[in-house]
Design a protein around this motif. Sequence first.
Motif, PDB file in Angstrom:
ATOM      1  N   GLY A 105       0.810  -1.212   0.000  1.00 33.17           N
ATOM      2  CA  GLY A 105       0.000   0.000   0.000  1.00 33.17           C
ATOM      3  C   GLY A 105       0.839   1.256   0.000  1.00 33.17           C
ATOM      4  N   THR A 106       0.536   2.176   0.901  1.00 39.17           N
ATOM      5  CA  THR A 106       1.199   3.475   0.894  1.00 39.17           C
ATOM      6  C   THR A 106       2.678   3.377   1.263  1.00 39.17           C
ATOM      7  OG1 THR A 106       0.538   3.881   3.188  1.00 39.17           O
ATOM      8  CG2 THR A 106      -0.938   4.674   1.467  1.00 39.17           C
ATOM      9  N   VAL A 107       3.119   2.271   1.879  1.00 39.38           N
ATOM     10  CA  VAL A 107       4.530   2.140   2.230  1.00 39.38           C
ATOM     11  C   VAL A 107       5.389   2.193   0.976  1.00 39.38           C
ATOM     12  CG1 VAL A 107       6.289   0.627   3.225  1.00 39.38           C
ATOM     13  CG2 VAL A 107       4.072   0.865   4.349  1.00 39.38           C
ATOM     14  N   ARG A 108       5.015   1.450  -0.047  1.00 41.31           N
ATOM     15  CA  ARG A 108       5.784   1.442  -1.295  1.00 41.31           C
ATOM     16  C   ARG A 108       5.700   2.799  -1.989  1.00 41.31           C
ATOM     17  NH1 ARG A 108       7.261  -2.499  -5.610  1.00 41.31           N
ATOM     18  NH2 ARG A 108       7.009  -1.485  -7.628  1.00 41.31           N
ATOM     19  N   VAL A 109       4.515   3.387  -2.043  1.00 45.30           N
ATOM     20  CA  VAL A 109       4.338   4.685  -2.692  1.00 45.30           C
ATOM     21  C   VAL A 109       5.156   5.761  -1.979  1.00 45.30           C
ATOM     22  CG1 VAL A 109       2.671   6.484  -3.281  1.00 45.30           C
ATOM     23  CG2 VAL A 109       2.061   4.089  -3.563  1.00 45.30           C
ATOM     24  N   ASP A 110       5.054   5.799  -0.659  1.00 47.46           N
ATOM     25  CA  ASP A 110       5.796   6.801   0.102  1.00 47.46           C
ATOM     26  C   ASP A 110       7.301   6.613  -0.047  1.00 47.46           C
ATOM     27  OD1 ASP A 110       3.397   7.820   0.928  1.00 47.46           O
ATOM     28  OD2 ASP A 110       3.450   6.888   2.917  1.00 47.46           O
TER      29      ASP A 110
END
Length: 538
Positions: free
Chosen positions: A412-417
Amino acid sequence: MCLAILALSVAISFAAPARAEKRVALLVGNNAYENIPRLQTAVNDARAVGTVLRKLGFSVISVENQSRRAMSEAMLAFDKAVEPGDTALFFFAGHGFEIQGQNYLLPTDLPEVREGQEELVRDSAIPAGRIIDRLQSRGARTVVLVLDACRNNPFERPGGRGLKGSGGLAAMTPAEGVFIMFSAGAKQTALDRLSSTERASNSVFTRNLILRLAEKDLTLVQIAKRLQVEVRQLAASVGRDQTPAYYDQVVGEIVLNSSGQPTPADRPTPQTAALLSDVDKRAAEAVPAPPIDPAIAELDALAAAKSWSELRDHLTKVRPTARDAHWASLAEQAAIGELTPLATSAHPFAGRLAALEHYATSFPVLNDNPKFLVLRTSIGLSAFGDCLEQAYAVDCRRQLESFVRTTPKNAGTVRVDLARDAARLVGRKLNRSAAAPFFAIAIEAPAEANAAVCADPDLAVAVIAALGRPPDWDEAKAAGALTEACWNTLSTAVVAQVARENGDSYYLGNACPILLQRDALTGLRAARCQEIKSRQAK
């Protein structure tokens, strides 16, 4: 228009109350200002939040269009209602102003202020930081502040004779146990409405805030992360940049709307200190169920002693059929306990990266563990920052790209961030065009995260720089893909750059086919690109 700031602050009281805690809220909405521009949605925003809070069990004190004296009296009534152990929530919607890093909430009878009269504001307004101090001094167990303050300078005057200010408020550094969230970044302006014709009665931030407050079992961090995506996506739809920011010094989780049912943890982004505190607590207090394998008892003893490296070595000796949820929990404790110091370590970057890789390969279960992935991001970015400064930069950039790509897509947002942070890192330490491939990785995320990537304030600079690279370079290819994916937010900047280019630049060769296909050019720009496209066809 009004900037919505959410300052969510937690104060822990060490006195154990003899009564059941209660929830109390004070809501202030100011529209009818006398000497500065009147507002449209402040009262509605306060009313909407109050409606949700009543459903959550808050006893709500609601006041509107308050003078300085009336606001002081409302605060006194609020003070008396708050007792040790309570949850106290303060909401203010109205104008605010920042002076030398301090934020002030403005009453409706604030006197007319001109250049050089900042002290009039200080004397006539209420310091935002003082509200936190008052609620903490009352001994409230949990304190939540919601400040909805002006996003434009309310003192601007024709000819520049008003007080100077950029709009927006200054960052508020939280003390221990305090959680603060802004509806937009510090000094960043926020949207009241998406357009002048929109009939929404609440600001862009507040309309999403009340939805998240009404959602069951969300922690404050989860609310903040979801609002970042939602608000940024809405703002990007009208070409604006607005990203709620939050600052978390709270150890543990605060849930305002609990269903009473245990829920699995979402993917928050806790501080590494909080991660380590959580591991210490479980190591000292947890009493595991009788282990299936006798070796588990020895592992528990190592965890209790915080012998992380020894625990890590012994975990691999447990036979695969005995690696249950408890074993996975011990692997998480070992990883966070041993790796957390590396986040601020002066050890060689290669050693820090090797330690991460060892855990990721030895314990594949960690690759789906949100806490491990957050810590991996922190250590990895720190290590690669040193790598870019000390070693051969191109090799470091390639290793960093591999590091980002090996982060699971389902994280989720971990990869995007991580991808966005990596883009900013290489853009700062290497060159701006090198950031484009990392933004391209981020854009591979699901649609709801794409809007946040497209609205990133560093994206346009990276894309324009990368379009100026040879067309067979990874940077140029990534920039082309980003231009297509983020057309609504990038088109203005990409088109404007055409007029600044000379001759047959790489930029024109890369950008013109996209711009012509989208019919985004007119006049001389269109003719210039048509000529370049014709030559490319030959």
